[in-house]
Design an enzyme around this catalytic site. Structure first.
Site, mmCIF file in Angstrom:
data_model
loop_
_atom_site.group_PDB
_atom_site.id
_atom_site.type_symbol
_atom_site.label_atom_id
_atom_site.label_comp_id
_atom_site.label_asym_id
_atom_site.label_seq_id
_atom_site.Cartn_x
_atom_site.Cartn_y
_atom_site.Cartn_z
ATOM 1 N N ARG A 44 -0.389 -8.197 13.959
ATOM 2 C CA ARG A 44 -0.923 -7.319 12.910
ATOM 3 C C ARG A 44 -1.767 -8.110 11.910
ATOM 4 O O ARG A 44 -2.813 -7.647 11.459
ATOM 5 C CB ARG A 44 0.221 -6.594 12.189
ATOM 6 C CG ARG A 44 0.861 -5.517 13.067
ATOM 7 C CD ARG A 44 2.253 -5.155 12.597
ATOM 8 N NE ARG A 44 2.260 -4.392 11.380
ATOM 9 C CZ ARG A 44 3.334 -4.265 10.584
ATOM 10 N NH1 ARG A 44 4.468 -4.851 10.912
ATOM 11 N NH2 ARG A 44 3.266 -3.554 9.501
ATOM 12 N N ARG A 78 11.567 -1.160 10.955
ATOM 13 C CA ARG A 78 10.507 -0.747 11.881
ATOM 14 C C ARG A 78 10.404 -1.726 13.041
ATOM 15 O O ARG A 78 10.537 -2.928 12.856
ATOM 16 C CB ARG A 78 9.159 -0.694 11.140
ATOM 17 C CG ARG A 78 8.922 0.593 10.397
ATOM 18 C CD ARG A 78 7.726 0.535 9.488
ATOM 19 N NE ARG A 78 6.519 -0.025 10.102
ATOM 20 C CZ ARG A 78 5.327 -0.048 9.503
ATOM 21 N NH1 ARG A 78 5.180 0.465 8.288
ATOM 22 N NH2 ARG A 78 4.282 -0.565 10.101
ATOM 23 N N LYS A 125 0.833 -1.219 0.000
ATOM 24 C CA LYS A 125 0.000 0.000 0.000
ATOM 25 C C LYS A 125 0.865 1.266 0.000
ATOM 26 O O LYS A 125 0.621 2.196 -0.743
ATOM 27 C CB LYS A 125 -0.913 0.054 1.244
ATOM 28 C CG LYS A 125 -1.887 -1.092 1.356
ATOM 29 C CD LYS A 125 -2.846 -0.899 2.532
ATOM 30 C CE LYS A 125 -2.174 -0.916 3.890
ATOM 31 N NZ LYS A 125 -1.595 -2.198 4.294
ATOM 32 N N ARG A 183 -9.415 0.732 9.287
ATOM 33 C CA ARG A 183 -8.995 -0.635 9.599
ATOM 34 C C ARG A 183 -10.037 -1.378 10.428
ATOM 35 O O ARG A 183 -9.848 -2.559 10.709
ATOM 36 C CB ARG A 183 -7.698 -0.592 10.409
ATOM 37 C CG ARG A 183 -6.406 -0.667 9.577
ATOM 38 C CD ARG A 183 -5.235 -0.479 10.518
ATOM 39 N NE ARG A 183 -4.013 -1.083 10.126
ATOM 40 C CZ ARG A 183 -2.991 -0.452 9.549
ATOM 41 N NH1 ARG A 183 -3.104 0.820 9.238
ATOM 42 N NH2 ARG A 183 -1.872 -1.087 9.289
HETATM 43 P P1 AMP Z 1 1.043 0.954 8.952
HETATM 44 O O1 AMP Z 1 2.203 1.853 8.718
HETATM 45 O O2 AMP Z 1 -0.177 1.296 8.141
HETATM 46 O O3 AMP Z 1 1.406 -0.505 8.859
HETATM 47 O O4 AMP Z 1 0.593 1.188 10.479
HETATM 48 C C1 AMP Z 1 1.495 0.950 11.536
HETATM 49 C C2 AMP Z 1 0.728 0.840 12.832
HETATM 50 O O5 AMP Z 1 0.061 2.066 13.128
HETATM 51 C C3 AMP Z 1 -0.378 -0.211 12.860
HETATM 52 O O6 AMP Z 1 0.104 -1.533 13.096
HETATM 53 C C4 AMP Z 1 -1.233 0.308 14.013
HETATM 54 O O7 AMP Z 1 -0.612 0.055 15.261
HETATM 55 C C5 AMP Z 1 -1.191 1.818 13.788
HETATM 56 N N1 AMP Z 1 -2.273 2.230 12.869
HETATM 57 C C6 AMP Z 1 -2.133 2.727 11.615
HETATM 58 N N2 AMP Z 1 -3.339 2.978 11.079
HETATM 59 C C7 AMP Z 1 -4.258 2.638 12.012
HETATM 60 C C8 AMP Z 1 -5.678 2.632 12.041
HETATM 61 N N3 AMP Z 1 -6.401 3.026 10.989
HETATM 62 N N4 AMP Z 1 -6.286 2.208 13.186
HETATM 63 C C9 AMP Z 1 -5.575 1.819 14.251
HETATM 64 N N5 AMP Z 1 -4.237 1.756 14.280
HETATM 65 C C10 AMP Z 1 -3.579 2.163 13.164
#
Ligand code: AMP
Length: 216
Positions: free
Chosen positions: A173, A162, A15, A90
């Protein structure tokens, strides 16, 4: 052209990479809730302090916090040109809140682009992923190496892994994805907004397919 877009898919489906390509090609605003949380953690704001432990363990940040953040961002003037939501919604409450927000600011969602990817490939991608600390550009230790090891090709920033790209956090996740996020595909299918793409075709082919679809 479709300009108010949600990008969906499991962690590692691509994404973020696709969003960066589309943002430049179609002049859309890229809204990544993950990036917003990581920026807040770096700056040690109240939001960052709250989000950190959820993120490090692979858990979702509470809905009310995440929804508030997106509401504020989507209301800003630059989103008039169109936006790519990457990593939001999400959960079902987030999707329902987004419908309300989008309606209230007359920026309704045109399409939900879903990236399909099998679990073995997700694990392979996430475990080798490296990210630039400065600009967030994504790399992979085998399939997307930088020219100089550990250094970003684009801005010269240092690459890092990360904290939530480890095996334990990834399991959490993926479970959140299966249980809370995947059901949203049905939700958007019923609204007639869902378009799915196979992310295994490679990042350039995927970009070509999705960008020509969005331009129609
Ligand atoms: P990502 O970079 O999209 O993989 O997001 C990293 C982390 O941020 C996720 O594993 C969640 O802990 C938090 N996060 C990002 N977007 C959301 C969301 N829409 N709702 C809740 N937590 C989020």
């Amino acid at each position: 052209m479709k300009k108010n877009i949600i990008l969906m898919g499991p962690p590692g489906a691509g994404k973020g990479t696709l969003a960066k390509q589309l943002k430049d090609a179609l002049h859309l605003v890229h809204i990544s809730t993950g990036d917003m949380f990581r920026d807040a953690i770096k700056a040690q704001t109240e939001l960052g302090k709250l989000a950190q432990s959820y993120i490090d363990h692979g858990d979702l940040v509470p809905d009310e916090v995440t929804i508030g953040l997106v509401k504020e961002r989507l209301s800003q003037k630059d989103c008039e040109a169109g936006f790519l939501l990457d990593g939001f919604p999400r959960t079902l409450p987030q999707a329902e809140a987004l419908s309300e927000i989008a309606k209230s600011i007359s920026r309704e969602i045109d399409v939900v682009v879903n990236l399909d990817c099998d679990v073995d490939e997700l694990v392979r991608r996430i475990s080798g992923r490296r990210v630039c600390k400065n600009c967030g550009a994504p790399y992979h230790v085998i399939t997307m190496k930088p020219k100089v090891e550990g250094v970003c090709d684009l801005c010269g920033g240092p690459l890092y892994q990360r904290k939530d790209d480890n095996e334990d956090a990834l399991k959490v996740r993926l479970t959140h994805y299966e249980e809370e996020t995947k059901p949203l595909l049905d939700y958007y299918q019923k609204l007639g907004l869902l378009a799915s793409f196979n992310s295994l075709v490679g990042k350039e082919n995927l970009f070509d397919e999705v960008s020509s679809f969005l331009k129609k």
